[in-house]
Design a protein around this motif. Structure first.
Motif, PDB file in Angstrom:
ATOM      1  N   ASP A  98       0.876  -1.166   0.000  1.00 44.93           N
ATOM      2  CA  ASP A  98       0.000   0.000   0.000  1.00 44.93           C
ATOM      3  C   ASP A  98       0.910   1.211   0.000  1.00 44.93           C
ATOM      4  N   LEU A  99       0.832   2.007  -1.049  1.00 44.64           N
ATOM      5  CA  LEU A  99       1.744   3.132  -1.222  1.00 44.64           C
ATOM      6  C   LEU A  99       0.939   4.398  -1.508  1.00 44.64           C
ATOM      7  N   VAL A 100       1.095   5.389  -0.649  1.00 42.83           N
ATOM      8  CA  VAL A 100       0.509   6.713  -0.864  1.00 42.83           C
ATOM      9  C   VAL A 100       1.644   7.702  -0.705  1.00 42.83           C
ATOM     10  N   LYS A 101       2.010   8.381  -1.776  1.00 41.47           N
ATOM     11  CA  LYS A 101       3.120   9.336  -1.745  1.00 41.47           C
ATOM     12  C   LYS A 101       2.677  10.636  -2.391  1.00 41.47           C
ATOM     13  N   ASN A 102       2.889  11.731  -1.682  1.00 42.12           N
ATOM     14  CA  ASN A 102       2.657  13.073  -2.196  1.00 42.12           C
ATOM     15  C   ASN A 102       3.919  13.855  -1.859  1.00 42.12           C
ATOM     16  N   ALA A 103       4.830  13.991  -2.832  1.00 41.19           N
ATOM     17  CA  ALA A 103       6.137  14.607  -2.588  1.00 41.19           C
ATOM     18  C   ALA A 103       6.538  15.460  -3.776  1.00 41.19           C
ATOM     19  N   LEU A 104       7.483  16.370  -3.555  1.00 36.52           N
ATOM     20  CA  LEU A 104       7.991  17.197  -4.649  1.00 36.52           C
ATOM     21  C   LEU A 104       8.597  16.316  -5.729  1.00 36.52           C
ATOM     22  N   GLU A 105       9.517  15.458  -5.330  1.00 32.42           N
ATOM     23  CA  GLU A 105      10.134  14.485  -6.224  1.00 32.42           C
ATOM     24  C   GLU A 105      10.207  13.160  -5.494  1.00 32.42           C
ATOM     25  N   LEU A 106      10.102  12.076  -6.243  1.00 30.15           N
ATOM     26  CA  LEU A 106      10.099  10.747  -5.640  1.00 30.15           C
ATOM     27  C   LEU A 106      10.969   9.809  -6.460  1.00 30.15           C
ATOM     28  N   ASN A 107      11.905   9.173  -5.795  1.00 28.14           N
ATOM     29  CA  ASN A 107      12.717   8.115  -6.384  1.00 28.14           C
ATOM     30  C   ASN A 107      12.685   6.979  -5.372  1.00 28.14           C
ATOM     31  N   GLN A 108      11.927   5.913  -5.662  1.00 28.91           N
ATOM     32  CA  GLN A 108      11.738   4.864  -4.675  1.00 28.91           C
ATOM     33  C   GLN A 108      11.824   3.486  -5.315  1.00 28.91           C
ATOM     34  N   ASN A 109      12.547   2.593  -4.637  1.00 31.48           N
ATOM     35  CA  ASN A 109      12.661   1.189  -5.040  1.00 31.48           C
ATOM     36  C   ASN A 109      12.066   0.333  -3.932  1.00 31.48           C
ATOM     37  N   ILE A 110      11.192  -0.596  -4.304  1.00 27.40           N
ATOM     38  CA  ILE A 110      10.599  -1.530  -3.348  1.00 27.40           C
ATOM     39  C   ILE A 110      10.765  -2.931  -3.905  1.00 27.40           C
ATOM     40  N   ASN A 111      11.375  -3.822  -3.109  1.00 22.88           N
ATOM     41  CA  ASN A 111      11.573  -5.217  -3.503  1.00 22.88           C
ATOM     42  C   ASN A 111      11.021  -6.129  -2.420  1.00 22.88           C
ATOM     43  N   TYR A 124       1.292  11.596   3.105  1.00 23.27           N
ATOM     44  CA  TYR A 124       0.214  12.362   2.488  1.00 23.27           C
ATOM     45  C   TYR A 124       0.698  13.704   1.961  1.00 23.27           C
ATOM     46  N   TYR A 125       1.766  14.260   2.539  1.00 19.89           N
ATOM     47  CA  TYR A 125       2.398  15.457   1.972  1.00 19.89           C
ATOM     48  C   TYR A 125       3.762  15.654   2.611  1.00 19.89           C
ATOM     49  N   THR A 126       4.748  15.916   1.775  1.00 15.34           N
ATOM     50  CA  THR A 126       6.060  16.311   2.263  1.00 15.34           C
ATOM     51  C   THR A 126       6.654  17.313   1.298  1.00 15.34           C
ATOM     52  N   ASN A 127       7.470  18.182   1.816  1.00 12.15           N
ATOM     53  CA  ASN A 127       8.119  19.215   1.020  1.00 12.15           C
ATOM     54  C   ASN A 127       9.546  18.793   0.659  1.00 12.15           C
ATOM     55  N   TYR A 128       9.837  17.500   0.739  1.00  5.85           N
ATOM     56  CA  TYR A 128      11.173  16.980   0.483  1.00  5.85           C
ATOM     57  C   TYR A 128      11.230  16.212  -0.832  1.00  5.85           C
ATOM     58  N   LYS A 129      12.440  16.089  -1.342  1.00  6.90           N
ATOM     59  CA  LYS A 129      12.714  15.173  -2.444  1.00  6.90           C
ATOM     60  C   LYS A 129      13.011  13.824  -1.800  1.00  6.90           C
ATOM     61  N   VAL A 130      12.155  12.862  -2.033  1.00  2.00           N
ATOM     62  CA  VAL A 130      12.228  11.571  -1.359  1.00  2.00           C
ATOM     63  C   VAL A 130      13.018  10.589  -2.215  1.00  2.00           C
ATOM     64  N   ASN A 131      13.994   9.919  -1.597  1.00  2.00           N
ATOM     65  CA  ASN A 131      14.824   8.915  -2.250  1.00  2.00           C
ATOM     66  C   ASN A 131      14.907   7.728  -1.296  1.00  2.00           C
ATOM     67  N   MET A 132      13.952   6.799  -1.400  1.00  2.00           N
ATOM     68  CA  MET A 132      13.855   5.700  -0.443  1.00  2.00           C
ATOM     69  C   MET A 132      14.034   4.345  -1.119  1.00  2.00           C
ATOM     70  N   GLU A 133      14.439   3.383  -0.281  1.00  2.08           N
ATOM     71  CA  GLU A 133      14.574   2.005  -0.740  1.00  2.08           C
ATOM     72  C   GLU A 133      14.081   1.080   0.360  1.00  2.08           C
ATOM     73  N   MET A 134      13.229   0.120  -0.011  1.00  2.16           N
ATOM     74  CA  MET A 134      12.713  -0.874   0.930  1.00  2.16           C
ATOM     75  C   MET A 134      12.894  -2.258   0.328  1.00  2.16           C
ATOM     76  N   ASN A 135      13.573  -3.133   1.067  1.00  2.00           N
ATOM     77  CA  ASN A 135      13.834  -4.495   0.599  1.00  2.00           C
ATOM     78  C   ASN A 135      13.390  -5.487   1.656  1.00  2.00           C
ATOM     79  N   GLN A 136      12.627  -6.478   1.222  1.00  2.00           N
ATOM     80  CA  GLN A 136      12.235  -7.584   2.087  1.00  2.00           C
ATOM     81  C   GLN A 136      12.657  -8.875   1.401  1.00  2.00           C
TER      82      GLN A 136
END
Length: 171
Positions: A98-111, A124-136
């Motif tokens: 379940d992914l809800v992202k509201n960001a200026l820029e988004l670079n995300q990897n999910i595995n 729901y809102y951020t003023n940041y450039k998001v660069n996240m990675e989630m691995n399971q």
């Protein structure tokens, strides 16, 4: 007017991919392989690189790549960003995102590799450039990430093993 059409098409794409499934590659692909297309993954990379270069004047791009291998994998995604790159891989059974992202820029990897894994990532809102990675990598794993702040905007989470949970609340 022209950008509204892209937004509508992007929203329709998100709705239609909510419950997509992919089947493992059969031997049919191997008969068409060459040194350039030695695997399905390499051929998809070459094709996506070619399509990325079709419109070099477009500065803001939103790209979502989803690959699901296995049974009963589910993705519910709602992304609102002027420039986003989202790559999701689910390999196993009964995985959910379940992914809800509201960001200026988004670079995300999910595995997710394994069975019965869950990720809930809500911003729901951020003023940041998001660069996240989630691995399971394992079974019965759970990640809950709520919000994004200056500490978590570049966060990398890796879970291995069985039956682990992570809950992160960002304020």
């Amino acid at each position: 007017m022209f950008s509204k059409i892209y937004i509508i098409l992007f929203a329709l794409l998100l709705v239609t991919i909510g419950y997509a499934q992919d089947v493992e590659t059969s031997n049919d692909f191997k008969q068409y392989s060459s040194s350039l297309f030695e695997s399905e993954q390499n051929s998809l990379f070459v094709v996506s690189t070619m399509t990325d270069n079709l419109n070099p004047l477009q500065a803001n791009q939103n790209n979502i790549n989803i690959k699901q291998i296995g049974d009963f994998n589910v993705i519910n995604a709602s992304v609102n960003s002027s420039n986003s790159k989202l790559f999701i891989l689910q390999n196993g059974a009964n995985n959910s995102i379940d992914l809800v992202k509201n960001a200026l820029e988004l670079n995300q990897n999910i595995n997710q590799i394994g069975d019965n894994n869950t990720i809930s990532d809500l911003t729901y809102y951020t003023n940041y450039k998001v660069n996240m990675e989630m691995n399971q990598n394992g079974n019965y794993q759970n990640i809950q990430n709520i919000g994004t702040n200056s500490l978590s905007k570049d966060m990398k989470i890796s879970q291995t093993g069985n039956g682990t949970s992570i809950i992160i609340i960002n304020q």
